[in-house]
Design a protein around this motif. Sequence first.
Motif, mmCIF file in Angstrom:
data_model
loop_
_atom_site.group_PDB
_atom_site.id
_atom_site.type_symbol
_atom_site.label_atom_id
_atom_site.label_comp_id
_atom_site.label_asym_id
_atom_site.label_seq_id
_atom_site.Cartn_x
_atom_site.Cartn_y
_atom_site.Cartn_z
ATOM 1 N N SER A 3 0.751 -1.333 0.149
ATOM 2 C CA SER A 3 -0.225 -0.235 -0.321
ATOM 3 C C SER A 3 0.631 1.049 0.425
ATOM 4 O O SER A 3 0.383 2.561 -0.523
ATOM 5 N N PHE A 4 1.689 1.428 0.803
ATOM 6 C CA PHE A 4 2.676 2.435 1.036
ATOM 7 C C PHE A 4 3.212 2.488 -0.393
ATOM 8 O O PHE A 4 3.673 3.979 -1.025
ATOM 9 N N TRP A 5 3.899 1.460 -1.329
ATOM 10 C CA TRP A 5 4.437 2.203 -3.008
ATOM 11 C C TRP A 5 3.716 1.885 -3.350
ATOM 12 O O TRP A 5 3.810 3.405 -4.539
ATOM 13 N N MET A 6 1.942 1.335 -3.605
ATOM 14 C CA MET A 6 1.439 1.848 -3.901
ATOM 15 C C MET A 6 0.920 3.590 -4.042
ATOM 16 O O MET A 6 0.110 4.291 -5.396
ATOM 17 N N GLY A 7 0.573 3.748 -2.700
ATOM 18 C CA GLY A 7 0.422 5.373 -2.420
ATOM 19 C C GLY A 7 1.348 6.018 -3.298
ATOM 20 O O GLY A 7 0.812 7.065 -3.686
ATOM 21 N N LEU A 8 2.744 5.682 -3.161
ATOM 22 C CA LEU A 8 3.999 6.708 -3.640
ATOM 23 C C LEU A 8 3.709 7.059 -5.369
ATOM 24 O O LEU A 8 4.911 8.308 -5.562
ATOM 25 N N THR A 9 3.657 5.732 -5.802
ATOM 26 C CA THR A 9 3.835 5.900 -6.769
ATOM 27 C C THR A 9 2.267 5.698 -7.709
ATOM 28 O O THR A 9 1.977 7.029 -8.607
ATOM 29 N N HIS A 10 1.575 4.561 -7.899
ATOM 30 C CA HIS A 10 0.810 4.586 -8.967
ATOM 31 C C HIS A 10 -0.679 5.644 -8.552
ATOM 32 O O HIS A 10 -1.376 5.882 -9.314
#
Lengths: 470, 222
Positions: free
Chosen positions: B120-127
């Motif tokens: 969720s962290f990486w999705m929030g930051l990127t996508h």
Amino acid sequence: MSNALQMKPDPTFYPTARLAMEAARETIGYVALLSKDKTKPDALAVIDLDPASARFGTMINKLVLPYVGDELHHYGWSACSSSLCPTSGHAFSERRYLVLPGIRSSRIYIIDTKPDPRAPHIAKIIEPDEVKRKTGYSRPHTVHCGPEGVYISTLGGKGIDGDESPAGVFILDCDSFDIRGQWEIDRGDQFAHYDFWWNMPHDYMVSSEWGLPPLFENGVVPEALMGGKYGHKLHFWDLRGRRHIQSIDLGSNHQMALEVRPAHEPTKDYGFLGVVIDNTNLEGSIWTWWREGGTFHAKKTAIIPPEAADPALLPDLLKPFGAVPPLITDIDLSLDDRFLYVACWGTGELRQYDVSDPFAPKLAGSVRVGGIAARAKHPSGAEFQGGPQMLEISRDGKRVYFTNSLYSTWDSQFYPADVPGQMAMCHTDAAGGFRLDPDFRIEFGASYGAHQIRLEGGDCSTESFCFAST
Amino acid sequence: MNETALWLTAVFMGIYQGLNPPIGWLRAAGRGLETRSERAILQSTGSLAFGHFLSMVVLLVPVAILVAGLPGLVIPMGVLMRAAWLISFGLIGFGIYKLIRPHHPRFIVRIKPDQVLRWSFWMGLTHCGSAVMMVPMLINLTMVSAMAGFSDSATQRMISDATLALTMSAAMTVPLFLTGSVVALAVTRRFGIGAITRYWINLDLGWAAMFILMGIMGVAMG
């Protein structure tokens, strides 16, 4: 590739195995046809499977490929339930393209089944040189779509004979169909390859071994078989980590570990494997593998004995034995994980095992057609050369389709009188047991062999699931 | 554009993402169906929302501190305005890109399925880009507060701007958590996971439009 903006998920995205079983039945099937003497281009046959159609059970179209000598074998969808899962990152792709490799040429065709699934056409061709250059692999085999795109296993590595480096899996982008490269980061002791599949939520892959190309391309090599040189290992991998975790050696007498069929229900941590032949006694065997306490295990859970036969009826290869080995060349598991179908291509038998207890398969049914010595006729009264080989089960589990060719050079060794391609169908009973449909039999002509079947909207050997049914 | 509308936008974005199956609730419903445990559902929606919250905080708090000015590094207001303006154009461009190619960055599919918070962290930051969408807003709001409280000390400004960044992150992720939890519970208790094939529409397209809208708002404010 054209991928129109989709507002809804593909109607053939099934979150669970149960929803896949409840979805509408298939009305079309595809069959890979191979020119047995490699003088004509191979083709993809379109079969009418709509029971309401006047042409039900016939070939309604044939897409002829532009090259000669590809040898079509296995293939798969560019998108299925595993890659259409919302967490996959390409949830609004379509189940639209068939990825169709030539196992002999290493060429890959991308076949578009839209707008008319009855008239598929070629959307892209990836030439053998590009496959070999970008992956270091050759002889592409099993195709599964999954979390990182389209995964394709290969039987060969580098070099003319494909035996100078390990065979493995590579990734194809599921939209552009550009080759992304080798999948493995660490392959451990894995060298030969055949089939693979996975449990996505539990994040592991399983793979098996046939043998490097010199062991199969010109036919089975009897000395290698008796010497235990064919594959006899199962490999387990960290799916997202792309690393080899563990291998299990089944013992070198268990020659050719081929199809791996994990349970479709992701909460179940087990699956099956078919082993073609035991070189000490000609038996075929079914193995159950499972994960327990973080490690994988496997044990032999069913055997199928050879059948004695008059040597006069046998090809040279088998004359010294006076017996026909079952030759378990394909297995397929129903979506409810209840019935395992086992093709005995040598004896001409298709077995149905109740695997409700995966460690104690119970024989629930059997049909016989073809066979090296038995030569059983199809219930329609027609000759059936070869035997039940490549299987496909409908998603609802009610129909089992099969074709009769194994691999061009092996067909001529085991069935020297030729194996013209045929397709047949069985009906299953919910409580167990099944029978051949006397009215369903398709001939593809003397020059074509028939291999893998794919069903519209997915089938039991394509679909894997992100969610539990219960 | 007034401040209330801005906060409402953040809340709306949270609800929207809470409804979006992969971002808000699907993993939680999957866990719920497997375990039959409401606690497991809320743990999963909690991880999804908290990962998203962290992805906003790691970008917005440093931006807020930079805007407030560090000792020896005070960014002139003109530069800040120009930066907000450029980022807004970037958002418009990114939204158009997402309309054409709506896929997640490839590395995200290699995160293990049980690492929900990390995913969720990486999705929030990127996508999803929730944080970067809020950057022009944050810069504009902090400049407004700087003008109102010009007599505050540098430390006071830093604390108030960082608090603003945290509040902005919470304004989006608390509604995300609540919406996601309600949907996950409803799917588990009542509708079954098959509901996603019936009711789920392509919310990614709307989200791409949101990038464009936020970019236009940012340009207009600048």
